[in-house]
Design a protein around this motif. Structure first.
Motif, short mmCIF file in Angstrom:
data_model
loop_
_atom_site.label_atom_id
_atom_site.label_comp_id
_atom_site.label_asym_id
_atom_site.label_seq_id
_atom_site.Cartn_x
_atom_site.Cartn_y
_atom_site.Cartn_z
N HIS A 9 0.83 -1.21 0.00
CA HIS A 9 0.00 0.00 0.00
C HIS A 9 0.86 1.26 0.00
O HIS A 9 2.05 1.25 0.36
CB HIS A 9 -0.93 0.00 1.21
N GLU A 11 1.81 5.28 1.21
CA GLU A 11 2.25 5.83 2.50
C GLU A 11 1.07 6.17 3.42
O GLU A 11 0.04 6.68 2.98
CB GLU A 11 3.04 7.12 2.24
N THR A 12 1.24 5.84 4.70
CA THR A 12 0.36 6.34 5.76
C THR A 12 1.22 7.18 6.70
O THR A 12 2.45 7.20 6.60
CB THR A 12 -0.26 5.19 6.58
N LEU A 28 -4.50 6.39 3.83
CA LEU A 28 -3.32 6.88 3.11
C LEU A 28 -3.17 8.38 3.35
O LEU A 28 -4.16 9.10 3.50
CB LEU A 28 -3.46 6.63 1.61
N GLY A 32 0.53 9.24 -0.13
CA GLY A 32 0.21 7.83 -0.35
C GLY A 32 -0.82 7.65 -1.46
O GLY A 32 -0.73 6.70 -2.25
N GLU A 33 -1.80 8.55 -1.53
CA GLU A 33 -2.79 8.47 -2.61
C GLU A 33 -2.11 8.72 -3.96
O GLU A 33 -2.40 8.05 -4.94
CB GLU A 33 -3.93 9.45 -2.36
N ARG A 58 -5.91 1.08 4.05
CA ARG A 58 -4.75 1.55 3.30
C ARG A 58 -4.47 0.67 2.09
O ARG A 58 -4.03 1.15 1.05
CB ARG A 58 -3.54 1.67 4.21
N THR A 62 -5.43 1.74 -1.95
CA THR A 62 -4.36 1.60 -2.95
C THR A 62 -4.87 0.81 -4.15
O THR A 62 -4.60 1.18 -5.30
CB THR A 62 -3.13 0.92 -2.32
N THR A 177 6.90 1.33 0.59
CA THR A 177 5.50 1.60 0.27
C THR A 177 5.34 1.83 -1.23
O THR A 177 6.25 2.31 -1.91
CB THR A 177 4.97 2.84 1.03
#
Length: 199
Positions: A9, A11-12, A28, A32-33, A58, A62, A177
């Motif tokens: 997935h 980034e969180t 996310l 991350g998105e 998450r 993704t 990630t």
């Protein structure tokens, strides 16, 4: 036969800061998105026939952002991240203040009570074996690729089991990630065909 596509997935907040994120269901980050969106192009080049995904948001998000609309995603609880027990939310540096030299792959985690009982490495390996059995059946049935959207430590454990190695060998495979890794076969031998590839 196709390949297993392993997608960690995006980034969180906790992955960005190095905190152990097992069952805490974090979204996310904006970064991350964006990472998930950049996975769309390399995944579009593959013939994906089945998608198995951890039910944690998450991983689900993704998959939503990186796959074409309408691609059927099956939630697979066996792909949830390691239950870190009492170490949930802590960084390795923080844990090592109390347990110098601690290593997740060697030393495991203590229970965090009824809500976070923790898992042994062997239990994570058993979950991965079940997911692999299902994924291999899908590979053999379809001839295409099977995508697995999940988390760093569970995908590393799954890779060790694919290679016929003990679960602890997952500690040898760094996984960032929003990366794509691929597992396949050379003749009949299970092999890593690509690893930790950024989009």
């Amino acid at each position: 036969m196709g390949e297993l596509l392993l997608i960690r997935h995006g980034e969180t907040e906790w992955s960005r800061t190095g905190r152990h994120t097992g069952r805490t269901d974090l979204p996310l980050t904006a970064a991350g998105e964006h990472q998930a969106l950049t996975l769309a192009r390399p995944l579009a080049a593959r013939r994906i026939t089945h998608v198995l995904c951890s039910p944690l948001q998450r991983a689900v998000r993704t998959a939503e952002l990186s796959l074409p609309r309408g691609k059927g995603v099956v939630l697979e609880p066996g792909l949830m991240e390691w239950d870190y027990g009492a170490y949930e939310g802590l960084t390795t540096d923080r844990i090592q203040q109390e347990r110098p030299g601690w290593d997740l792959w060697r030393d495991g985690v203590p229970t965090g009570g009824p809500e976070r009982p923790g898992e042994t490495l062997e239990q994570v390996g058993e979950r991965c074996d079940k997911v692999l059995a299902r994924a291999v059946a899908a590979l053999e049935q379809s001839g295409g690729d099977v995508a697995l959207f999940a988390h760093g430590h569970v995908l590393r454990t799954l890779t060790a089991r694919w290679l016929g190695r003990p679960p602890g060998d997952g500690g040898l495979y760094r996984l960032d990630t929003a990366t794509l890794s691929t597992l396949g076969r050379e003749h009949t031998r299970p092999v890593i065909t690509g690893w930790n590839i950024p989009p």
